[in-house]
Design a protein around this motif. Structure first.
Motif, PDB file in Angstrom:
ATOM      1  N   TYR A   2      35.161  28.588  -1.274  1.00  0.00           N
ATOM      2  CA  TYR A   2      35.590  29.861  -0.460  1.00  0.00           C
ATOM      3  C   TYR A   2      37.119  29.934  -0.646  1.00  0.00           C
ATOM      4  CZ  TYR A   2      31.223  30.012   2.078  1.00  0.00           C
ATOM      5  OH  TYR A   2      29.844  29.807   2.466  1.00  0.00           O
ATOM      6  N   THR A   3      37.690  30.842  -0.355  1.00  0.00           N
ATOM      7  CA  THR A   3      39.199  31.114  -0.491  1.00  0.00           C
ATOM      8  C   THR A   3      39.783  30.298   0.254  1.00  0.00           C
ATOM      9  OG1 THR A   3      39.168  33.110   0.978  1.00  0.00           O
ATOM     10  CG2 THR A   3      38.732  33.477  -1.480  1.00  0.00           C
TER      11      THR A   3
ATOM     12  N   ALA B 151      34.768  27.600  -9.284  1.00  0.00           N
ATOM     13  CA  ALA B 151      33.413  26.846  -9.622  1.00  0.00           C
ATOM     14  C   ALA B 151      32.661  27.726 -10.683  1.00  0.00           C
ATOM     15  CB  ALA B 151      32.558  27.148  -8.152  1.00  0.00           C
ATOM     16  N   ALA B 152      33.015  29.014 -10.822  1.00  0.00           N
ATOM     17  CA  ALA B 152      32.253  29.804 -11.764  1.00  0.00           C
ATOM     18  C   ALA B 152      33.557  30.802 -12.281  1.00  0.00           C
ATOM     19  CB  ALA B 152      31.156  30.753 -11.562  1.00  0.00           C
ATOM     20  N   PRO B 153      34.472  30.301 -12.956  1.00  0.00           N
ATOM     21  CA  PRO B 153      35.815  31.066 -13.310  1.00  0.00           C
ATOM     22  C   PRO B 153      35.342  32.229 -14.205  1.00  0.00           C
ATOM     23  CG  PRO B 153      36.074  28.733 -14.064  1.00  0.00           C
ATOM     24  CD  PRO B 153      34.449  28.772 -13.653  1.00  0.00           C
TER      25      PRO B 153
ATOM     26  N   GLU C 113      32.742  19.951   3.916  1.00  0.00           N
ATOM     27  CA  GLU C 113      34.093  20.072   3.966  1.00  0.00           C
ATOM     28  C   GLU C 113      34.506  20.163   2.693  1.00  0.00           C
ATOM     29  OE1 GLU C 113      35.211  18.559   8.491  1.00  0.00           O
ATOM     30  OE2 GLU C 113      35.610  17.412   6.728  1.00  0.00           O
ATOM     31  N   ALA C 114      34.220  19.068   1.882  1.00  0.00           N
ATOM     32  CA  ALA C 114      34.477  18.950   0.353  1.00  0.00           C
ATOM     33  C   ALA C 114      34.031  19.893  -0.513  1.00  0.00           C
ATOM     34  CB  ALA C 114      34.316  17.249  -0.129  1.00  0.00           C
ATOM     35  N   PHE C 115      32.837  20.072  -0.553  1.00  0.00           N
ATOM     36  CA  PHE C 115      32.058  21.096  -1.288  1.00  0.00           C
ATOM     37  C   PHE C 115      32.689  22.390  -1.302  1.00  0.00           C
ATOM     38  CE2 PHE C 115      28.060  23.568  -2.322  1.00  0.00           C
ATOM     39  CZ  PHE C 115      28.148  23.415  -3.671  1.00  0.00           C
ATOM     40  N   PHE C 116      32.989  22.661  -0.110  1.00  0.00           N
ATOM     41  CA  PHE C 116      33.353  24.161   0.125  1.00  0.00           C
ATOM     42  C   PHE C 116      34.659  24.550  -0.267  1.00  0.00           C
ATOM     43  CE2 PHE C 116      30.226  25.381   3.839  1.00  0.00           C
ATOM     44  CZ  PHE C 116      29.127  25.216   2.849  1.00  0.00           C
TER      45      PHE C 116
ATOM     46  N   ILE D 244      31.364  28.548   9.230  1.00  0.00           N
ATOM     47  CA  ILE D 244      30.009  28.271   8.180  1.00  0.00           C
ATOM     48  C   ILE D 244      29.678  27.025   8.327  1.00  0.00           C
ATOM     49  CG2 ILE D 244      29.505  28.414   5.790  1.00  0.00           C
ATOM     50  CD1 ILE D 244      31.296  30.662   5.396  1.00  0.00           C
ATOM     51  N   ILE D 245      30.448  26.000   8.314  1.00  0.00           N
ATOM     52  CA  ILE D 245      29.850  24.480   8.297  1.00  0.00           C
ATOM     53  C   ILE D 245      29.326  24.166   9.562  1.00  0.00           C
ATOM     54  CG2 ILE D 245      30.928  22.158   8.841  1.00  0.00           C
ATOM     55  CD1 ILE D 245      33.193  22.801   6.815  1.00  0.00           C
ATOM     56  N   GLU D 246      29.677  24.897  10.852  1.00  0.00           N
ATOM     57  CA  GLU D 246      29.107  24.723  12.136  1.00  0.00           C
ATOM     58  C   GLU D 246      27.639  25.160  12.060  1.00  0.00           C
ATOM     59  OE1 GLU D 246      29.921  22.765  14.251  1.00  0.00           O
ATOM     60  OE2 GLU D 246      31.743  22.303  13.436  1.00  0.00           O
ATOM     61  N   GLU D 247      27.624  26.630  11.436  1.00  0.00           N
ATOM     62  CA  GLU D 247      26.027  27.079  11.152  1.00  0.00           C
ATOM     63  C   GLU D 247      25.441  26.221  10.079  1.00  0.00           C
ATOM     64  OE1 GLU D 247      27.290  31.112   9.742  1.00  0.00           O
ATOM     65  OE2 GLU D 247      27.809  31.735  11.965  1.00  0.00           O
TER      66      GLU D 247
END
Length: 266
Positions: free
Chosen positions: A153-154, A215-217, A146-149, A166-169
């Protein structure tokens, strides 16, 4: 599984046509490319694999390095008897793709570098330092994701339930990455530096950046494109770090058009 110099690499292949090698980023197994394995295999022979320390491919005893992982990709292509491939790398995988093009140029038909950098600035380097200790301090795997994402993601994907799915997967994936493997993959990506060697890349190159990527501007991707002779740089409006998952149809159409152009030029 394919044995490469004594290491068993998990490999997925789909389709027929010109060869495409997909190189995943930090923590991602081959399944991260599912939309490309499904969406591009009608016209390409698409190969994805687990990097060392991700999915089903084990960590080595020695420290990981980006050139080591590029050598892995080269050895994998040779083991699969692929003379040259269109190589698409995402984030940390784009760094591997850079080193592959620099150290094994004959194997690279073209390059797509998504969410890339050649040398981190102080801001992003500090951000990745935070990720290192967040992985061991997070109270649970779910909390870590939850923190990393938040960086990946947008806001759109967080609002519409995409990130939750995506987290559940990820939590259901039977081959989770250990904290040690996450940290050992992250370390060489954080210190990667090809800025002064980019001019040696001769493969046709497309550099893609997400407008909202923190994360990669885009400024880092632009520097990569400016360093590679003839590279094309494009910013995807409204997208973040991982558009090949969030807007796969858009991503697939763009890389397909690029590869068709490269193929037409012979």
């Amino acid at each position: 599984m394919i044995n490469v110099d004594g290491t068993e690499f998990w490999v997925e292949r789909r389709g027929r046509g010109p060869d495409v090698l997909l190189v995943a980023g930090l923590s991602d197994p081959a399944e991260a490319w599912q939309s490309q394995l499904d969406g591009l295999s009608d016209r390409y022979r698409v190969t994805a694999f687990d990097n060392r320390g991700a999915g089903r491919t084990p960590l080595p005893e020695e420290p990981l390095s980006v050139p080591m992982m590029a050598d892995d990709a080269a050895a994998l292509l040779r083991a699969l008897q692929v003379p040259a491939a269109h190589v698409a790398g995402f984030s940390g995988g784009s760094l591997i793709a850079q080193e592959l093009a620099l150290n094994h140029p004959g194997l690279v038909r073209s390059l797509v570098l998504m969410s890339t950098w050649a040398r981190l600035d102080a801001y992003v380097r500090s951000m990745m330092g935070f990720w290192h200790w967040m992985a061991e301090r997070a109270p649970s795997e779910r909390a870590m994701l939850e923190a990393f994402f938040l960086w990946i993601y947008t806001p759109r994907a967080h609002a519409d339930g995409t990130v939750d799915q995506i987290i559940e997967e990820a939590l259901a994936f039977p081959h989770p990455q250990s904290v040690e493997a996450f940290q050992r993959q992250l370390a060489p990506f954080r210190t990667h530096d090809t800025l002064d060697r980019l001019a040696e890349i001769t493969a046709p190159t497309l550099v893609l950046a997400g407008e909202l990527d923190i994360a990669a501007p885009p400024r880092l991707g632009r520097a990569v494109a400016e360093g590679i002779p003839g590279a094309v740089f494009e910013v995807l409006p409204g997208e973040a770090h991982q558009p090949f998952q969030e807007v796969p149809d858009l991503f697939n159409a763009r890389v397909d058009a690029f590869w068709r152009e490269v193929e037409a030029q012979g």
